[in-house]
Design an enzyme around this catalytic site. Structure first.
Site, PDB file in Angstrom:
ATOM      1  N   GLU A   1       0.842  -1.204   0.000  1.00 60.39           N
ATOM      2  CA  GLU A   1       0.000   0.000   0.000  1.00 60.39           C
ATOM      3  C   GLU A   1       0.878   1.256   0.000  1.00 60.39           C
ATOM      4  O   GLU A   1       0.555   2.252  -0.640  1.00 60.39           O
ATOM      5  CB  GLU A   1      -0.959  -0.032   1.195  1.00 60.39           C
ATOM      6  CG  GLU A   1      -2.010  -1.136   1.026  1.00 60.39           C
ATOM      7  CD  GLU A   1      -2.990  -1.206   2.181  1.00 60.39           C
ATOM      8  OE1 GLU A   1      -2.540  -1.476   3.304  1.00 60.39           O
ATOM      9  OE2 GLU A   1      -4.191  -0.986   1.949  1.00 60.39           O
TER      10      GLU A   1
ATOM     11  N   GLU B   1      -4.222  -9.439   3.603  1.00 58.37           N
ATOM     12  CA  GLU B   1      -5.130  -9.143   4.720  1.00 58.37           C
ATOM     13  C   GLU B   1      -6.321 -10.090   4.787  1.00 58.37           C
ATOM     14  O   GLU B   1      -6.820 -10.402   5.871  1.00 58.37           O
ATOM     15  CB  GLU B   1      -5.630  -7.699   4.629  1.00 58.37           C
ATOM     16  CG  GLU B   1      -4.584  -6.644   4.937  1.00 58.37           C
ATOM     17  CD  GLU B   1      -3.606  -6.363   3.802  1.00 58.37           C
ATOM     18  OE1 GLU B   1      -3.709  -7.029   2.744  1.00 58.37           O
ATOM     19  OE2 GLU B   1      -2.746  -5.481   3.975  1.00 58.37           O
TER      20      GLU B   1
END
Ligand code: NAD
Length: 701
Positions: free
Chosen positions: A106, A126
Site C-alpha cells: 500500500e 489481509e
C-alpha cells in the site's frame, strides 16, 4: 540505532527502512518517515525521494506486535503517512525488492513511481486475517493493474512476483536496485516530471458492474463462513463507482466492520498463536541448536513411511531401518505409491521423485545409523519393542544425536531411561499422514535438554511443520482431548442420538469430520486394544464402550468396509447402517439408558465443551504452555474450524462463566457422568475472576 537511514546525493534523498525482521511500519518508523519526508520536501537541494528497504526487502506492512493496541492507531497512522507520501510535492519513488506486502505494498502504491528488482514478491494478504487492505490498497491497486488482476490479488491474498505485474512498475531492474532507482529519479528531475498520483488515474473497464456481479457470485460460493472475500469485492466496487476519497472512506468502513467479526478475530488469533507456539518459556530463542543433516527412521510402517517422506521432501537423507526385508520393501513401496498422486497431478516430476527416493538408505542393520544427527523411532506401540530399539540406539548412534520417539501414548520418560542419555531423548509426535499433516507435538521429557528442545523446534521449521510443545501425559495435548470428545459423543449415543446425527451436527459446526467418521478412518481397533489394556491394568474400572461390540463383529472402520457406517468397496462414502443402530439400541438398553430426542445444539455443546474442559486441565497441569497452543493442536491435528479460532479461543469468545454454567446443566441431565462434566478448576477460577484462557499465563497469574 535509528530505524530509518537518510542520505542525500545528487539531488536524490534516499530514505531506507531498517526495522528488522521485515521493515514493518511500527509507530517509531512511521514517525521517523513522516519527519524525514517533510525535511526532504522542504530541502531545496532535494529533487526526488526514494523509499527503499534493507534486509529482507521493502516492507512486510503493519507491525503485528501493534495489532489491536493503541499504537496501531497512533498518529501518524499508516493512512495519514500514506496520504503525506502521495501528496508530497516532489516525486517519491518506491524501490522494491524482496517482500512487499500488506501495508508495504500500500505504501508502494501511494508512491508516485515504482522500480522493482527481480526478487520482489508482492501480496495483499489481509484477507487471510479476515480483513481487507485498509490503507488504500483496494482503491489504488485496481487503478494501477486493472480491476480483475487487483481483485484476484486482494481476494486470494496470494503472493505474486514482480515480473507477473508489469503494469505496477515503471522499471524492472535486474541490476543493483538503488543505483537503478537513483538513475530513474535523476531522469525524473532532468525531465522535470513531477509526482504522478495513483488517486488521479481513472479506473475503466467495460462492463465493470457485470464483472463485479460475476465475482460476487463466484466468491460467495467459495467463501464459506468468511465475510472478508465479499467485502473485498465491495471495496473494489466502491473504487469503480465512487470518487477516490469516497472509495477510501468506504474501504475504511468495510475494514472496521471486518475487524469486529468473530471470523477475523479467530484468524488473527491463529496468526499470533502460530508465532507464539515457537517460543518456549524457559528456553530462550538464543539457545544453541544442533545441526541436523542426516536422520534415521526406525520402522517403515504407516508412520515411519510418512515421516521418511517428510524428511526427504525437505532434502534430508534418511537411513530407514526395519526388521525384515519384506517389511522394508513394503514400506518403500508404500512411499513410492504415496508419491504417485503428486506425479499424476503434475506437482512432482519423475526426476525429482527419483532424487528424493535416492535420499533413502534402506537397512536391516543398526550400523548405518552410527553417524545420523537424529533418529525418529516409529515401531509398534509396545514398551518392550521401544526398549529394544532405544537400548540399541544408545549403543550405536554417535553421542550428541537426538533420539526421538513417535509414540502416541507411552511414557516418554520411561523410554528415555532405556538410554544413558535421557537429555537427548524427546518425543516427536507426528500426525498421520506424516508427510501431509502440518502439526508436530514436540514432547518434552522430564530430562530433555533445552538444546535438544530448541533443535526439535528448529527441525519442525525445516520440515515446514508447526510445532507445539507438550509435556508428558497420557495422549499428550491432542489425543488427551480427543479422548474426552469421543467420550462425550458416546454419552450422546447412549442418550439417544445416532452416529450420523452427531457427525452432521459437528460438521455443521465446522469440524472437518464428525467423531464417528473420524473413528472409522483411524480404525476402531486402536481404541479397542487400548480399552482392553486399561481394563487389565485397572480391573475395578469400567472401560466398556459400544464400539467394543462393533469390534467384536469385525467392524474396524473403513479398512474392513464397516465400522460406525458401512462402506462400499473402494469408496470412503459413509453409509448409515441399520445394523449399527440396532447394536446401539441393544447396548443402550443393556446399560439401562433410555433414548430421548437429542438436539443438534446439545450435541455441539457437549462435544465442544468436553474438549474445552480437558483443554483447561491440560493448561493447568502445565502440559501445554498456553491456551493458544491447545488451539493450534486442535486446529491443525483434528480439523477444528479455523473461523472459530480453536476450542480455547471459542470458550473465551463464549465467556467462561457461560461455559461453566452449561457444564453444570449437562452434568445434571439424565445419564450424564457427573465427574466427567465437573468444571476443570482452572475454568471455574477464571470464570469467577471474569478472565479468559488467553489471559492465563501460568499458575502465577
Ligand atoms: P505400523 O504397525 O504401521 O508400523 C510399525 C512398523 O515398525 C512395522 O513396519 C514394523 O515392522 C516395524 N517394527 C516393529 N518392530 C521393529 C523394530 N524392533 N525395529 C524396526 N522396526 C520395527 O505402526 P504405525 O501406525 O506406523 O505406528 C508406529 C508408532 O507411531 C507407534 O508408536 C504409534 O503409536 C505411533 N503413532 C501412530 C499414529 C497413527 O496414526 N498410526 C500417529 C502418531 C503416532
Amino acid at each position: 540505532m535509528s530505524k530509518l537511514g537518510v542520505e542525500t546525493s545528487n539531488g536524490v534523498a534516499v530514505l531506507r527502512f531498517d526495522n528488522p525482521p521485515v521493515n514493518s511500519f511500527g509507530l517509531e518508523l512511521r514517525g521517523l518517515l513522516w519527519a524525514a519526508l517533510a525535511r526532504a520536501e522542504a530541502d531545496p537541494a532535494v529533487g526526488a525521494i526514494i523509499l527503499i528497504g534493507s534486509g529482507k526487502g521493502f516492507s512486510g506492512g503493519a507491525d503485528i506486535r501493534e495489532f489491536g493496541t493503541p499504537k496501531s492507531y497512533a498518529e501518524p497512522n499508516l493512512r495519514t503517512l500514506l496520504r503525506a507520501v502521495e501528496e508530497c510535492s516532489k516525486p517519491v519513488i518506491a524501490a522494491i525488492e524482496g517482500i512487499c506486502m500488506g501495508g508495504g505494498l500500500e505504501m508502494a502504491l501511494a508512491c508516485h513511481y515504482r522500480v522493482a528488482g527481480t526478487s520482489a514478491r508482492l501480496a495483499l494478504p489481509e484477507v487471510k486475517l479476515g480483513l481487507l487492505p485498509g490503507a488504500g490498497g483496494t482503491q489504488r491497486l485496481p487503478r494501477v493493474i486493472g480491476i480483475e488482476a487487483a481483485l484476484n490479488m486482494i481476494v486470494s491474498g496470494a503472493q505474486v512476483s514482480a515480473d507477473q505485474l508489469p503494469r505496477l512498475f515503471d522499471r524492472l531492474s535486474a541490476g543493483e536496485l538503488l543505483a537503478s532507482a537513483a538513475d530513474f529519479a535523476r531522469g525524473l528531475i532532468n525531465e522535470k516530471r513531477g509526482p504522478r498520483r495513483v488517486r488521479d488515474l481513472s479506473l475503466k473497464m467495460p462492463n465493470a458492474e457485470a464483472y463485479l456481479q460475476f465475482a460476487r457470485n463466484t466468491i460467495k460460493a467459495v467463501a464459506g463462513p468468511y465475510p472478508a472475500p465479499l467485502a473485498c469485492v465491495e471495496a473494489i466496487a466502491a473504487a469503480v463507482r465512487e470518487p477516490f476519497d469516497q472509495g477510501l472512506k468506504r474501504e475504511r468502513e468495510l475494514f472496521s466492520q471486518l475487524m469486529l467479526t468473530p471470523e477475523s478475530a479467530a484468524l488473527r488469533h491463529i496468526f499470533q498463536a502460530e508465532r507464539a507456539a515457537a517460543h518456549i518459556g524457559d528456553v530462550p530463542d538464543s539457545t544453541s541448536t544442533r545441526p541436523i543433516s542426516k536422520v534415521g527412521v526406525i520402522g517403515a510402517g504407516t508412520m515411519g513411511g510418512g515421516i521418511t517422506m517428510a524428511f526427504i521432501n525437505a532434502g534430508l537423507p534418511v537411513v530407514l531401518l526395519e526388521t525384515t526385508q519384506q517389511a522394508l520393501d513394503r514400506g518403500l513401496a508404500g512411499i513410492r505409491r504415496n508419491y504417485q498422486g503428486a506425479l499424476r497431478k503434475g506437482t512432482l516430476d519423475e526426476a525429482s521423485l527419483e532424487r528424493r527416493l535416492a535420499l533413502i538408505t534402506p537397512t536391516l542393520e543398526y550400523q548405518p545409523l552410527r553417524d545420523v544427527d537424529l533418529v525418529v523411532e516409529a515401531v509398534f506401540e509396545s514398551m518392550d519393542v521401544k526398549r529394544q530399539v532405544f537400548e540399541k540406539l544408545d549403543e550405536v548412534v554417535k553421542q550428541g544425536a537426538v533420539l526421538a520417539s513417535n509414540t502416541s501414548a507411552l511414557n516418554l520418560d520411561l523410554i528415555a531411561r532405556f538410554t544413558r542419555r535421557p537429555q537427548d531423548v524427546i518425543g516427536l509426535h507426528f500426525f498421520s499422514p506424516a508427510h501431509v499433516m502440518r502439526l508436530l507435538e514436540v514432547v518434552r521429557g522430564a530430562r530433555t535438554s533445552k538444546e535438544v528442545l530448541a533443535t526439535a523446534m528448529q527441525l519442525a521449521k525445516q520440515l515446514g511443520k508447526i510445532a507445539v510443545v507438550s509435556g508428558v501425559c497420557d495422549g499428550f495435548i491432542g489425543n488427551r482431548m480427543v479422548a474426552r470428545y469421543a467420550q462425550a459423543a458416546h454419552e450422546l449415543l447412549m442418550a439417544g442420538a445416532e452416529p450420523q446425527q452427531i457427525d452432521t451436527a459437528m460438521q455443521n459446526f465446522g469440524m472437518a469430520m464428525g467423531p464417528f467418521r473420524m473413528n472409522d478412518l483411524a480404525g476402531l481397533d486402536i481404541g479397542w486394544a487400548l480399552r482392553k489394556r486399561r481394563a487389565t491394568e485397572r480391573p475395578n474400572l469400567d472401560f466398556s464402550n459400544v464400539a467394543d461390540v462393533l469390534c467384536e463383529a469385525g467392524r474396524f472402520g473403513q479398512k474392513t468396509g464397516a465400522g460406525w457406517y458401512r462402506y462400499e468397496a473402494g469408496s470412503r462414502n459413509a453409509i448409515p447402517d441399520p445394523d449399527v443402530s440396532a447394536i446401539i439400541d441393544t447396548y443402550r438398553a443393556q446399560k439401562g439408558f433410555t433414548a430421548r430426542v437429542v438436539s443438534d445444539a446439545d450435541i455441539v455443546e457437549r462435544c465442544v465443551y468436553a474438549l474445552i474442559n480437558e483443554g483447561a486441565r491440560i493448561i493447568e497441569d502445565g502440559i501445554a504452555q498456553r491456551s493458544s497452543d491447545v488451539d493450534i493442536v486442535y486446529l491443525n491435528g483434528y480439523g477444528f474450524p479455523a473461523h472459530r479460532g480453536g476450542p480455547m479461543f471459542y470458550a473465551d469468545q463464549t465467556g467462561l462463566l457461560e461455559v461453566e454454567r452449561a457444564l453444570g446443566r449437562i452434568a445434571s441431565s439424565p445419564g450424564a457422568d457427573v465427574v466427567f462434566w465437573a468444571p476443570a478448576p482452572l475454568l471455574a477460577r477464571l470464570a469467577r475472576e471474569g478472565k479468559t484462557f488467553g489471559e492465563y499465563t501460568g499458575s502465577a497469574s
